[in-house]
Design an enzyme around this catalytic site. Sequence first.
Site, PDB file in Angstrom:
ATOM      1  N   THR A  33      17.840  40.932  60.956  1.00 52.41           N
ATOM      2  CA  THR A  33      18.884  41.683  61.642  1.00 52.41           C
ATOM      3  C   THR A  33      20.048  41.837  60.669  1.00 52.41           C
ATOM      4  OG1 THR A  33      19.851  39.686  62.584  1.00 52.41           O
ATOM      5  CG2 THR A  33      18.286  40.894  63.962  1.00 52.41           C
ATOM      6  N   SER A  34      20.867  42.844  60.900  1.00 56.29           N
ATOM      7  CA  SER A  34      21.968  43.139  59.984  1.00 56.29           C
ATOM      8  C   SER A  34      23.138  42.184  60.151  1.00 56.29           C
ATOM      9  CB  SER A  34      22.457  44.568  60.191  1.00 56.29           C
ATOM     10  OG  SER A  34      21.406  45.465  59.939  1.00 56.29           O
ATOM     11  N   THR A  35      23.321  41.669  61.359  1.00 56.78           N
ATOM     12  CA  THR A  35      24.445  40.762  61.608  1.00 56.78           C
ATOM     13  C   THR A  35      23.997  39.616  62.495  1.00 56.78           C
ATOM     14  OG1 THR A  35      25.177  41.830  63.652  1.00 56.78           O
ATOM     15  CG2 THR A  35      26.056  42.714  61.579  1.00 56.78           C
ATOM     16  N   GLN A  54      23.307  40.162  66.416  1.00 58.40           N
ATOM     17  CA  GLN A  54      22.113  40.823  66.942  1.00 58.40           C
ATOM     18  C   GLN A  54      21.029  39.823  67.317  1.00 58.40           C
ATOM     19  OE1 GLN A  54      21.352  43.428  63.618  1.00 58.40           O
ATOM     20  NE2 GLN A  54      22.553  45.068  64.503  1.00 58.40           N
TER      21      GLN A  54
END
Length: 185
Positions: free
Chosen positions: A8-10, A13
């Site tokens: 996930t990007s962050t 999430q």
Amino acid sequence: MLIGYARTSTTDQKAGLEAQLRDLSQAACERVFQEEVSSVDKDGRGQLEEALQFIREGDVLVVTKLDRLARSVKHLLEITERLETKNATLRIIGMGIDTATPNGRLMLNLLGSIAQFEREIMLERQREGIAKAKADGKYRGRKPTEENKVEEIRRLVHVDGLSATEAAKRAGVARATAYRVLKDA
């Protein structure tokens, strides 16, 4: 052996990561590598690198979606080439793609190109939107560094004798900001 990779990007999430892990478990992955890091952070994808090093001949790297794996078509090709040199393949659950087949390899290359095209178009629209907002006076960019931070950085470097990097850490600003403040002084 099926080897899963979830990203996930962050860290915000959690639900997305949990969904990926669930899907990889349902796909019977025996080992799963996971991380919470942006796709543009080239140095921060250690778990992907570990997964690619871990893979052996006959293994399959499994991801839920193409965008969870690669940043660009070039990056996707680098990953698939690394897999090919180990006689391993890639499976993308959400697209039904398996590079063990000629059709799977073709579809991967086509969809990778389309995904990169969509991203470039989105970034172009974003730049146009920002330019229009600036022209209309609605976009001002980021807030300038607070004056007290500027003075703190200067004091930490010139009076306390710290490096710009250490001064940036203590002042709670980016290193580039500290260097810019010192250059402008």
